[in-house]
Design an enzyme around this catalytic site. Sequence first.
Site, short mmCIF file in Angstrom:
data_model
loop_
_atom_site.label_atom_id
_atom_site.label_comp_id
_atom_site.label_asym_id
_atom_site.label_seq_id
_atom_site.Cartn_x
_atom_site.Cartn_y
_atom_site.Cartn_z
N SER A 231 0.84 -1.20 0.00
CA SER A 231 0.00 0.00 0.00
C SER A 231 0.87 1.24 0.00
O SER A 231 1.81 1.35 0.79
CB SER A 231 -0.92 0.04 1.22
OG SER A 231 -1.63 1.25 1.25
N VAL B 241 7.34 2.27 4.06
CA VAL B 241 8.32 1.70 3.13
C VAL B 241 7.83 1.84 1.68
O VAL B 241 8.61 2.17 0.79
CB VAL B 241 8.64 0.23 3.48
CG1 VAL B 241 9.62 -0.37 2.48
CG2 VAL B 241 9.22 0.15 4.89
N CYS B 242 6.55 1.61 1.45
CA CYS B 242 6.00 1.76 0.09
C CYS B 242 6.11 3.21 -0.37
O CYS B 242 6.42 3.47 -1.54
CB CYS B 242 4.55 1.31 0.05
SG CYS B 242 4.31 -0.42 0.52
N ASP B 243 5.87 4.13 0.54
CA ASP B 243 6.01 5.55 0.26
C ASP B 243 7.45 5.86 -0.16
O ASP B 243 7.69 6.47 -1.22
CB ASP B 243 5.62 6.35 1.50
CG ASP B 243 5.74 7.84 1.35
OD1 ASP B 243 4.71 8.53 1.31
OD2 ASP B 243 6.89 8.35 1.29
N THR C 15 8.36 4.19 -3.65
CA THR C 15 7.75 4.82 -4.83
C THR C 15 8.36 6.19 -5.08
O THR C 15 8.61 6.57 -6.23
CB THR C 15 6.22 4.88 -4.67
OG1 THR C 15 5.75 3.55 -4.39
CG2 THR C 15 5.56 5.38 -5.94
#
Length: 172
Positions: free
Chosen positions: A58, A63-65, A68
Amino acid sequence: MPERSGAVAFMGNGLTLVGPEISVGDNAPDFSALDTNLNDRTLKDYAGRVLVIACVPSLDTPVCDMETRRFNTEAAALGDDIRILTVSMDLPFAQARWCGAAGVDAVETLSDHRDASFGLAWGALVKELRLLTRAVFVVDRKGVVRHVQYVPEITEEPDYEAALEAARKAAS
């Protein structure tokens, strides 16, 4: 559909990935996902381009932030022949909101929320969570997979340099 028990972990707890394990040299499997304008996207939409496909649980997690945003920064140096896609189960509206707030404009986000087409085709669907695992794939212009990393611990970042090097090599 094949299942791979313990293929990845979340905070040390083993999880099951559903779908085939993709390997270097495989033909990239097709998928259907939605872009932020609710348009269907498939692998064919990117034919003739080198793709870096990052799948994440998500965008609204730390970490995804970071991942990306990092790929967005790297995209500027890669040239027009290489596209970076980030696929998650987030709704397209949430992806659009997140991209706007984060200033992400060089990475294309795709939502797999509808039927998990990407997750099932690429062996990246986490059975227990119905989220995508953290993984990075590089696909060359002919649709052949040139790099695969299923990140063993979902809370850790991928090997950016290995993926970017594979993309540059596939584009040369």
